[in-house]
Motif scaffolding. Sequence first.
Motif, PDB file in Angstrom:
ATOM      1  N   GLU A  11       0.883  -1.164   0.000  1.00  0.00           N
ATOM      2  CA  GLU A  11       0.000   0.000   0.000  1.00  0.00           C
ATOM      3  C   GLU A  11       0.919   1.212   0.000  1.00  0.00           C
ATOM      4  OE1 GLU A  11      -3.518   2.002   2.718  1.00  0.00           O
ATOM      5  OE2 GLU A  11      -2.328   0.335   3.458  1.00  0.00           O
ATOM      6  N   GLY A  12       1.188   1.773  -1.218  1.00  0.00           N
ATOM      7  CA  GLY A  12       2.225   2.787  -1.310  1.00  0.00           C
ATOM      8  C   GLY A  12       3.562   2.109  -1.055  1.00  0.00           C
ATOM      9  N   ALA A  13       4.300   2.615  -0.057  1.00  0.00           N
ATOM     10  CA  ALA A  13       5.601   2.029   0.273  1.00  0.00           C
ATOM     11  C   ALA A  13       5.485   1.006   1.394  1.00  0.00           C
ATOM     12  CB  ALA A  13       6.560   3.142   0.696  1.00  0.00           C
ATOM     13  N   ARG A  14       4.264   0.774   1.860  1.00  0.00           N
ATOM     14  CA  ARG A  14       4.087  -0.100   3.014  1.00  0.00           C
ATOM     15  C   ARG A  14       3.844  -1.529   2.551  1.00  0.00           C
ATOM     16  NH1 ARG A  14      -1.204  -0.201   6.712  1.00  0.00           N
ATOM     17  NH2 ARG A  14      -0.457  -1.397   8.465  1.00  0.00           N
ATOM     18  N   VAL A  15       4.609  -2.476   3.058  1.00  0.00           N
ATOM     19  CA  VAL A  15       4.465  -3.874   2.676  1.00  0.00           C
ATOM     20  C   VAL A  15       4.059  -4.678   3.902  1.00  0.00           C
ATOM     21  CG1 VAL A  15       5.643  -5.901   1.755  1.00  0.00           C
ATOM     22  CG2 VAL A  15       6.158  -3.647   0.844  1.00  0.00           C
ATOM     23  N   ILE A  16       2.974  -5.483   3.741  1.00  0.00           N
ATOM     24  CA  ILE A  16       2.417  -6.227   4.863  1.00  0.00           C
ATOM     25  C   ILE A  16       2.041  -7.634   4.415  1.00  0.00           C
ATOM     26  CG2 ILE A  16       1.667  -4.390   6.384  1.00  0.00           C
ATOM     27  CD1 ILE A  16      -0.733  -3.963   4.848  1.00  0.00           C
ATOM     28  N   THR A  17       1.967  -8.578   5.345  1.00  0.00           N
ATOM     29  CA  THR A  17       1.846  -9.994   5.000  1.00  0.00           C
ATOM     30  C   THR A  17       0.399 -10.462   4.933  1.00  0.00           C
ATOM     31  OG1 THR A  17       3.949 -10.410   6.062  1.00  0.00           O
ATOM     32  CG2 THR A  17       2.539 -12.312   5.715  1.00  0.00           C
ATOM     33  N   MET A  18       0.100 -11.368   3.970  1.00  0.00           N
ATOM     34  CA  MET A  18      -1.201 -12.015   3.880  1.00  0.00           C
ATOM     35  C   MET A  18      -1.054 -13.324   3.106  1.00  0.00           C
ATOM     36  SD  MET A  18      -3.279 -10.095   0.821  1.00  0.00           S
ATOM     37  CE  MET A  18      -4.557 -11.336   0.874  1.00  0.00           C
ATOM     38  N   ASN A  19      -2.080 -14.178   3.174  1.00  0.00           N
ATOM     39  CA  ASN A  19      -2.151 -15.370   2.339  1.00  0.00           C
ATOM     40  C   ASN A  19      -2.974 -15.042   1.103  1.00  0.00           C
ATOM     41  OD1 ASN A  19      -0.733 -16.937   4.171  1.00  0.00           O
ATOM     42  ND2 ASN A  19      -2.571 -17.403   5.324  1.00  0.00           N
ATOM     43  N   HIS A  20      -2.749 -15.728  -0.020  1.00  0.00           N
ATOM     44  CA  HIS A  20      -3.449 -15.351  -1.234  1.00  0.00           C
ATOM     45  C   HIS A  20      -3.454 -16.458  -2.258  1.00  0.00           C
ATOM     46  CE1 HIS A  20       0.666 -14.915  -2.566  1.00  0.00           C
ATOM     47  NE2 HIS A  20       0.200 -15.096  -3.764  1.00  0.00           N
ATOM     48  N   ARG A  21      -4.239 -16.252  -3.294  1.00  0.00           N
ATOM     49  CA  ARG A  21      -4.103 -17.001  -4.542  1.00  0.00           C
ATOM     50  C   ARG A  21      -3.795 -15.981  -5.634  1.00  0.00           C
ATOM     51  NH1 ARG A  21      -8.874 -21.606  -4.617  1.00  0.00           N
ATOM     52  NH2 ARG A  21      -8.248 -22.663  -2.709  1.00  0.00           N
ATOM     53  N   THR A  22      -2.855 -16.298  -6.493  1.00  0.00           N
ATOM     54  CA  THR A  22      -2.425 -15.354  -7.510  1.00  0.00           C
ATOM     55  C   THR A  22      -3.527 -15.162  -8.537  1.00  0.00           C
ATOM     56  OG1 THR A  22      -0.154 -16.075  -7.217  1.00  0.00           O
ATOM     57  CG2 THR A  22      -0.668 -14.877  -9.240  1.00  0.00           C
ATOM     58  N   ARG A  23      -3.981 -13.910  -8.726  1.00  0.00           N
ATOM     59  CA  ARG A  23      -5.006 -13.608  -9.704  1.00  0.00           C
ATOM     60  C   ARG A  23      -5.206 -12.102  -9.794  1.00  0.00           C
ATOM     61  NH1 ARG A  23     -10.483 -15.335  -6.456  1.00  0.00           N
ATOM     62  NH2 ARG A  23      -9.877 -14.463  -4.475  1.00  0.00           N
ATOM     63  N   LEU A  24      -5.846 -11.709 -10.873  1.00  0.00           N
ATOM     64  CA  LEU A  24      -6.285 -10.333 -11.042  1.00  0.00           C
ATOM     65  C   LEU A  24      -7.798 -10.305 -10.883  1.00  0.00           C
ATOM     66  CD1 LEU A  24      -5.887  -7.353 -12.042  1.00  0.00           C
ATOM     67  CD2 LEU A  24      -6.282  -8.253 -14.354  1.00  0.00           C
ATOM     68  N   VAL A  25      -8.290  -9.328 -10.136  1.00  0.00           N
ATOM     69  CA  VAL A  25      -9.731  -9.147  -9.968  1.00  0.00           C
ATOM     70  C   VAL A  25     -10.119  -7.797 -10.536  1.00  0.00           C
ATOM     71  CG1 VAL A  25     -11.621  -8.889  -8.312  1.00  0.00           C
ATOM     72  CG2 VAL A  25      -9.860 -10.634  -7.942  1.00  0.00           C
ATOM     73  N   ILE A  26     -11.114  -7.796 -11.411  1.00  0.00           N
ATOM     74  CA  ILE A  26     -11.659  -6.570 -11.983  1.00  0.00           C
ATOM     75  C   ILE A  26     -13.071  -6.391 -11.415  1.00  0.00           C
ATOM     76  CG2 ILE A  26     -12.293  -5.338 -14.086  1.00  0.00           C
ATOM     77  CD1 ILE A  26     -10.318  -7.131 -15.598  1.00  0.00           C
ATOM     78  N   ARG A  27     -13.274  -5.310 -10.677  1.00  0.00           N
ATOM     79  CA  ARG A  27     -14.595  -5.048 -10.087  1.00  0.00           C
ATOM     80  C   ARG A  27     -15.289  -3.956 -10.895  1.00  0.00           C
ATOM     81  NH1 ARG A  27     -17.657  -1.930  -6.664  1.00  0.00           N
ATOM     82  NH2 ARG A  27     -18.819  -3.016  -5.009  1.00  0.00           N
ATOM     83  N   ILE A  28     -16.503  -4.280 -11.370  1.00  0.00           N
ATOM     84  CA  ILE A  28     -17.226  -3.371 -12.259  1.00  0.00           C
ATOM     85  C   ILE A  28     -18.630  -3.128 -11.722  1.00  0.00           C
ATOM     86  CG2 ILE A  28     -18.063  -2.993 -14.596  1.00  0.00           C
ATOM     87  CD1 ILE A  28     -15.999  -5.063 -15.547  1.00  0.00           C
ATOM     88  N   SER A  29     -18.973  -1.864 -11.534  1.00  0.00           N
ATOM     89  CA  SER A  29     -20.345  -1.491 -11.225  1.00  0.00           C
ATOM     90  C   SER A  29     -20.795  -0.467 -12.259  1.00  0.00           C
ATOM     91  CB  SER A  29     -20.471  -0.922  -9.812  1.00  0.00           C
ATOM     92  OG  SER A  29     -19.872   0.350  -9.728  1.00  0.00           O
ATOM     93  N   LYS A  30     -21.982   0.081 -12.099  1.00  0.00           N
ATOM     94  CA  LYS A  30     -22.520   0.997 -13.101  1.00  0.00           C
ATOM     95  C   LYS A  30     -21.666   2.246 -13.258  1.00  0.00           C
ATOM     96  CE  LYS A  30     -26.852   3.274 -14.414  1.00  0.00           C
ATOM     97  NZ  LYS A  30     -28.259   3.538 -14.026  1.00  0.00           N
ATOM     98  N   GLN A  31     -21.093   2.730 -12.153  1.00  0.00           N
ATOM     99  CA  GLN A  31     -20.355   3.991 -12.195  1.00  0.00           C
ATOM    100  C   GLN A  31     -18.941   3.899 -11.647  1.00  0.00           C
ATOM    101  OE1 GLN A  31     -23.194   6.349  -9.969  1.00  0.00           O
ATOM    102  NE2 GLN A  31     -24.156   7.122 -11.836  1.00  0.00           N
ATOM    103  N   SER A  32     -18.451   2.693 -11.408  1.00  0.00           N
ATOM    104  CA  SER A  32     -17.103   2.573 -10.850  1.00  0.00           C
ATOM    105  C   SER A  32     -16.383   1.365 -11.420  1.00  0.00           C
ATOM    106  CB  SER A  32     -17.158   2.484  -9.317  1.00  0.00           C
ATOM    107  OG  SER A  32     -17.720   1.254  -8.915  1.00  0.00           O
TER     108      SER A  32
END
Length: 280
Positions: A11-32
């Motif tokens: 987040e910016g220059a801040r690096v923090i730990t989490m678990n994940h699965r590698t993927r790209l998520v595209i979030r689409i709504s009517k205006q965002s």
Amino acid sequence: MQETDNSNIQEGARVITMNHRTRLVIRISKQSLSFAAVQPSAETTFSFEPYTVKSGISMAANIREAFRNVDLLAKQWDRVMVVADTEVLLVPIDEYQQEDQETLYHHAFTHHQGDKILSTVLPSLSAVMLYSMNKDLLQVIEDHFPDVRYTHVCASVWQHFHRRSFTGMNRKLYGYFHDKKVDIFAFTQNRFRFYNRYDTNNPQDAVYFLLYVWKQLGMDQQKDELYISGQLPEEQTLIENLQKYLRKAYTVNPSAEFNRAPLTQIKGMPYDLITLFLNR
């Protein structure tokens, strides 16, 4: 997709730990429009990037421009998930027939004739959710990525709160605020008891809708529980007005809900993406 245990969020220059699965998520709504991803690199990082939508052009055209301007979209992704915010029709799983889904959806929502009807199965809730996406928009995305999967913004939220609904003996009603609307829902064991969506970005209207559903379901003002989450309009005013009528009305704090997971600290991250990433 292989899960990686040693990953971090940037987040910016801040690096923090989490678990994940590698993927790209595209979030689409009517205006965002926004993009979120766990990026494979020397040290895996998490990115969240809202995109400023131009109101004078279609969402498909906005996506085309995003492919030219967003660095995240230029990377190679093995798996892409599109999270759509459109109107939903719920069908009991034992009555669902794929060949009937377009007829059912167009009967319920008459202004989606040019859209493709998609479905997501919710086995834990014995339901199939039907929703729509613009065909041109789908084509733009699928032209860029070989493996695209689809879901709805509410799917991960419903699944999260359904698991939560089994704690305690009192009945529970939920309101999820996002994209200038509120989705109100309740469960009975492994089924929906109620679901509806209301357009509102006003705390007074939101209180009216929530209390109307509460009364419609015959819920107890002293014993039963209301939980609201997401992008709450005038949060303090909203909860104070609800607590005038309901003894147990609560806001859901993502950080507390997910044990201070670093992902919950990212500014602007929608609650549906938080539940999508952290409940895998």
